[in-house]
Write a protein that holds these residues in place. Structure first.
Motif, mmCIF file in Angstrom:
data_model
loop_
_atom_site.group_PDB
_atom_site.id
_atom_site.type_symbol
_atom_site.label_atom_id
_atom_site.label_comp_id
_atom_site.label_asym_id
_atom_site.label_seq_id
_atom_site.Cartn_x
_atom_site.Cartn_y
_atom_site.Cartn_z
ATOM 1 N N ILE A 79 0.767 -1.710 -0.323
ATOM 2 C CA ILE A 79 0.251 0.086 -0.155
ATOM 3 C C ILE A 79 0.622 1.208 0.072
ATOM 4 O O ILE A 79 2.112 1.499 0.351
ATOM 5 N N PHE A 80 0.068 2.735 -0.385
ATOM 6 C CA PHE A 80 1.185 3.550 -0.433
ATOM 7 C C PHE A 80 -0.358 4.233 1.149
ATOM 8 O O PHE A 80 -1.626 4.320 0.589
ATOM 9 N N HIS A 88 -4.933 5.498 2.328
ATOM 10 C CA HIS A 88 -3.677 5.033 1.630
ATOM 11 C C HIS A 88 -4.271 4.074 1.096
ATOM 12 O O HIS A 88 -6.380 4.073 0.990
ATOM 13 N N THR A 89 -4.251 3.730 -0.206
ATOM 14 C CA THR A 89 -4.337 2.569 -1.133
ATOM 15 C C THR A 89 -3.253 1.940 -1.741
ATOM 16 O O THR A 89 -2.353 1.645 -1.259
ATOM 17 N N ASN A 249 11.121 5.986 5.845
ATOM 18 C CA ASN A 249 11.154 5.133 4.854
ATOM 19 C C ASN A 249 11.016 3.717 5.833
ATOM 20 O O ASN A 249 10.866 3.088 4.655
ATOM 21 N N THR A 250 11.772 3.656 7.071
ATOM 22 C CA THR A 250 10.945 2.104 7.621
ATOM 23 C C THR A 250 9.136 2.101 7.488
ATOM 24 O O THR A 250 9.032 1.062 7.675
ATOM 25 N N VAL A 251 8.718 3.462 8.012
ATOM 26 C CA VAL A 251 7.251 2.938 7.756
ATOM 27 C C VAL A 251 6.768 2.772 5.708
ATOM 28 O O VAL A 251 5.973 1.952 5.895
ATOM 29 N N LYS A 252 7.407 3.015 5.098
ATOM 30 C CA LYS A 252 6.982 3.029 3.166
ATOM 31 C C LYS A 252 7.655 1.352 3.388
ATOM 32 O O LYS A 252 7.461 0.559 2.593
ATOM 33 N N GLU A 253 8.868 1.070 4.050
ATOM 34 C CA GLU A 253 8.620 -0.645 3.917
ATOM 35 C C GLU A 253 7.721 -1.703 4.547
ATOM 36 O O GLU A 253 7.367 -2.633 4.287
ATOM 37 N N PRO A 277 5.212 9.069 -1.926
ATOM 38 C CA PRO A 277 4.334 8.609 -3.204
ATOM 39 C C PRO A 277 2.273 8.356 -3.715
ATOM 40 O O PRO A 277 2.382 8.055 -4.277
ATOM 41 N N LEU A 278 2.044 8.375 -2.446
ATOM 42 C CA LEU A 278 0.692 8.806 -2.197
ATOM 43 C C LEU A 278 -0.001 9.589 -2.896
ATOM 44 O O LEU A 278 -0.970 9.898 -3.909
ATOM 45 N N ASN A 279 1.265 11.287 -2.861
ATOM 46 C CA ASN A 279 0.526 12.277 -3.821
ATOM 47 C C ASN A 279 0.801 11.938 -4.782
ATOM 48 O O ASN A 279 0.479 12.673 -5.440
#
Length: 955
Positions: A79-80, A88-89, A249-253, A277-279
């Motif tokens: 997800i983003f 999120h999506t 970065n940890t959250v995106k992982e 990335p969601l933007n």
């Protein structure tokens, strides 16, 4: 050497002493300016204090943890998310594929060595002193240091054992329970003792009970399933503490595992927009306000503030003129001792400066005190606790400068008028004859024409509400500038009036310098009232014309869809007991699966749903299923869609509106329901008694005169088939039908069958509720008793009573008329005081030539009434422009929306929009007649009949 500083200091000292000497007039002007400042300052303090800092938000959401982990419910696909963790999506676009749904194991995404605290929640119907109350049950070890800040303990202690709970103060108040009492839940025999009360700082009105993890929800779910009912939905998140926290970065992982994260480090130091990335994903940039929208909001705010300042200046201006008139001898002495006209202007302007500063200080101090004192009340009204009491000095300074500026602007015209008086006229009290400006009316006329053009352009071309507001404000300013000339035109009507009103009108025309500001003040107050009244009356007429009754007048319906309609018998008894019931019709619904399933099937095992099958020949082509999925309307041109929606009976029937009763609009009942709904047709009643389904929608009936009912037991397979454009798998029962002839209004009911017919067809049923017709509309006491009885059941009861169209704006229109009347009378009263100050010599002359004492009172009354009448007439005309402009804008918006829906094939309401413009004649009549008459009577009553003789002024 004398400088401007010394002259202004002297002017301010003179103005301060004059303001203190005329306490009543000063207090009046101060209140006019200070009240808006008080309101704006209090609003600013309340808003800023209610805005939480990122650290305060984190404390209320994740306590002392570093992050909260929660399942995104997308079956673990990547997800983003946004930095706040609120949106999120999925990374992948599933346009032609089924959307991923399902849970994932969040614990596998938690780094090793972390400290974890489980936070689970679900809903239950809890036992109370009154019966049952639906509430949230939260399982969180609130005494753990990680949870500090999420809950605020008010009394007692945190739960320490599995049979202990604590409850929010709102739940205790609603339930009638207290600390030390016990509670349980429906279908759950285990008792729990309440050991404390708490509150959620972000939601003070939440009904919630807190227990230790695993102490309530798991055993309650087992007990509910054992009773044959679907288990309640449960949600679990995890509060995590880890050395170093969680960076972006940890959250995106972690997002790659389908887990959403609320991180303390990210919220305190959010990443740049380009790093989210969601933007960059299409359709997810709308959460930020665009610059165009911000500019529009700023323009609207500036327009409102400008009109408010104009109103205050127009109201306070005559009061400063009164002060200047009464101080003209003092001002004349200034000129006699060498003072220039600039000094006289400075003295009068200093009056505005002194009053403005005093109003700013008074308003802001009162706002600070009241906001502090009323903080608990404000918090309760907003449903959340403030953060720190936030005082923004620069914002309060700006508000204070607004008050000072308002005071100065209000004194500008009186200052220049006073400075134009000759020294001899000021010392002797004589008034010269001065021609009014010929330039000002021309400027006003130009502003009126330009403002009207801008407003019409905004309403008929650009569809910008901001342009309508700005143009209307400019036009109103133009009318204000034209007021002296318009007052002169009113003076020509004096030849047809009796003596006293003729004298009052001629006096008003002769002294336009004091009459015009008062008339303008009344004009501004009435224009705003007429604009809002006209707009609201037009909306009321539109709502009345577009109102569609969901039931016959006086009919009530109550539905219960939870737990298989378990509470339906109790609801029927409560309605029968509290309402004046004439005819009662009990109704049920088709139930698929085990008892207790929701009508839509739910997610519980063994629960299904049903569908009323629409024959392929009767399907509207715009909504027919397409193999492989997709939008069926795309193969038609806009003109073809428009023709289908407006002419094809299949699309018209599918657009029929009414009250939602059940899926497919199918109910189980008897002939009493037809009687309640006003369907008087012997043939229909006979068909129902003969075991046929009575249909009000012909799209449901096939060419053989039957209706198909499909029972779907596999919800997942049905959803997948729907996404792929295939019919849902299920067993279809075909029953004979009778199509009710004509277009009888069924109020959302599409088909009706008797319980015997359903049983013969092998269809299971569940109680749903009832319809009742009433002998008369229930009064407030009967409704309150019914609401109380239904609240004791603890379930969600859908209750509707058809009362016909109710005018929501009646009391508002009355309040506006009263407000405009008070402002008008106040402004006219100020003008009357100024008139009396100016006309003192004339009144003494009348007394000297033998005029009766009542002439003074009568003349004052007519002076006030004349000012009020002129202001009301001009204000009524000026107030129609913004209302008409806004209505024209709405008409174009609704017409464009209607045309767009037709072109896209959306049926909805097929009636073209009707946006009437209605003038509230009752309100205008009250303003045009009652307000001037009331102002005249009030002025006559408060004016003394006999005036004291004054010695002759020294020359």
């Amino acid at each position: 050497m004398k400088t401007w500083f010394h002259s202004w200091r002297a002017a301010i000292r003179i103005a301060r002493r004059d303001a203190w000497r005329s306490k009543g007039r000063s207090a009046l002007v101060l209140a006019m300016i200070a009240l808006p400042i008080l309101g704006v300052s209090a609003l600013d303090l309340t808003y800023r204090s209610s805005q939480l800092s990122p650290a305060e938000k984190l404390e209320r959401t994740i306590g002392a943890a570093d992050a909260r982990f929660s399942d995104a419910q997308v079956n673990g696909v990547p997800i983003f998310q946004d930095p706040a963790g609120e949106m999120h999506t999925t990374v992948k676009d599933y346009e032609d594929e089924p959307w991923p749904s399902g849970s994932t194991d969040v614990t596998k995404a938690i780094p090793a060595g972390s400290t974890v605290l489980t936070d689970g929640s679900g809903s239950a119907k809890l036992t109370t002193a009154h019966g049952l109350l639906g509430a949230e049950v939260r399982e969180l070890k609130a005494s753990d240091p990680i949870a500090r800040g999420i809950m605020t303990l008010l009394e007692g202690r945190f739960p320490e054992k599995n049979d202990e709970v604590m409850a929010t103060s709102h739940f205790l108040e609603s339930s009638g329970l207290s600390i030390g009492a016990t509670l349980s839940a429906r279908n759950f025999d285990r008792p729990y003792r309440i050991v404390g009360s708490y509150e959620l700082p972000d939601s003070l009105t939440t009904d919630q009970v807190n227990a230790l993890p695993g102490a309530f929800l798991a055993p309650y779910a087992k007990a509910v399933e054992k009773a044959g009912l679907p288990a309640p939905d449960l949600s679990v998140s995890y509060l995590v503490r880890k050395s170093g926290g969680f960076t972006w970065n940890t959250v995106k992982e972690i997002n790659t595992r389908g887990v959403a994260v609320v991180s303390r480090a990210v919220l305190l130091d959010p990443p740049a927009e380009s790093e989210v990335p969601l933007n960059q994903k299409e359709g997810f940039r709308g959460y930020e306000t665009s610059s165009e929208a911000s500019a529009a909001d700023l323009a609207s705010l500036a327009t409102v503030v400008g009109l408010a300042m104009l109103e205050i200046c127009l109201l306070a201006g005559p009061a400063f003129a009164v002060g200047a008139r009464r101080s003209r001898r003092q001002l004349g002495l200034v000129g006699a001792n060498g003072g220039a006209r600039s000094h006289i202007r400075a003295i009068v302007l200093s009056g505005g400066l002194v009053i403005g500063v005093a109003a700013a200080v008074t308003g802001i101090v009162l706002a600070l005190v009241l906001t502090l004192v009323l903080e608990p009340v404000l918090e309760d009204a907003m449903g959340q606790r403030f953060g720190a009491f936030d005082i923004r000095p620069l914002e309060l300074l700006g508000i204070a400068l607004l008050a000072v500026l308002t005071g100065l602007l209000a004194a500008v015209v009186p200052a220049f008028t006073a400075s134009r008086q000759t020294v001899l006229a000021s010392l002797t009290g004589r008034r010269g004859v001065r021609r009014s400006s010929r330039v000002l009316p021309v400027i006003g006329l130009v502003a009126l024409l330009i403002g009207g053009a801008v407003a019409l352009f905004g309403s008929m071309v650009s569809q910008q509400v901001v342009l309508v507001a700005a143009g209307s404000a400019l036009a109103e300013l133009g009318v204000v500038a034209m007021t002296p000339a318009l007052v002169g035109l009113f003076g020509r009507t004096g030849r047809w009036l009796p003596l006293s009103p003729r004298l009052a009108l001629r006096d008003a025309v002769r002294n336009r310098g004091r009459t015009a500001p008062a008339v303008a003040a009344v004009l501004a107050a009435v224009a705003g009232t007429v604009a809002v009244s006209t707009y609201m009356a037009s909306r009321e007429a539109q709502n009345r014309a577009g109102y569609e009754a969901t039931l016959p007048y006086g009919v009530a319906a109550a539905f219960v869809q939870e737990e298989g309609g378990r509470d339906a018998p109790a609801v029927r008894d409560a309605v029968q007991r509290n309402f004046p019931v004439d005819v009662r019709a009990d109704v049920a619904r088709i139930s698929v699966g085990k008892p207790g399933c929701a009508p839509w099937g739910g997610e519980g095992a063994g629960c299904g749903r049903y569908e009323v099958v629409v024959p392929p020949a009767n399907e509207c082509p715009l909504y027919a299923s397409v193999p492989g999925g997709g939008d069926p309307a795309e193969k038609y041109t806009p003109e073809q869609r428009r023709k289908l929606v407006t002419e094809d009976w299949r699309c018209k029937e599918s657009a029929s509106s009414g009250m939602y009763v059940s899926d497919g609009g199918l109910l189980i009942g008897d002939a009493s329901l037809l009687k309640v709904l006003g369907v008087d047709d012997p043939a229909t009643e006979k068909a129902l008694a003969d075991g046929r389904i009575v249909a009000f929608n012909r799209t449901l009936v096939d060419g053989k005169g039957t209706i198909g009912i499909k029972q779907i037991t596999d919800i997942a397979a049905a959803d997948k088939a729907s996404q792929e454009g295939r019919p849902a798998p299920g067993k279809v029962s075909t029953l004979p039908a009778y199509l009710v002839p004509g277009e009888k209004k069924s109020y959302g009911l599409q088909a009706l069958m008797t319980p015997a017919t359903a049983k013969a067809a092998g269809l299971s049923t569940a109680p749903l509720g009832l319809y009742v017709s009433t002998e008369r509309l229930p009064d407030s006491e009967q409704r309150q008793k019914l609401d109380s009885d239904l609240a004791k059941l603890g379930g969600n009861v859908e209750l509707h009573l058809e009362e016909g169209f109710v005018n929501e704006y009646g009391i508002v229109l009355l309040a506006l008329a009263v407000f405009a009347g008070l402002v008008t009378i106040g402004a006219a009263g100020i003008a009357t005081g100024l008139a009396q100050a100016d006309a003192e010599a004339d009144l003494k002359t009348l007394a000297a030539v033998g005029a009766p004492p009542r002439v003074r009172r009568t003349l004052s009354g007519f002076q006030c009434g004349v000012v009020a009448a002129m202001g009301v007439i001009l204000g009524s005309a000026a107030g129609l422009l913004p209302a008409v402009g806004l209505r024209l804008t709405e008409e174009r918006d609704e017409l464009r929306y209607y045309e767009q829906n037709l072109a896209e094939g959306w049926s909805g309401d097929l009636t073209p929009p009707d946006v009437p413009i209605v003038i509230p004649w009752e309100t205008l009549a009250g303003l045009l007649v009652a307000v001037p008459l009331g102002a005249a009577l009030l002025a006559a009553l408060v004016t003394r009949s006999r005036g004291a003789l004054a010695r002759r002024a020294a020359t």
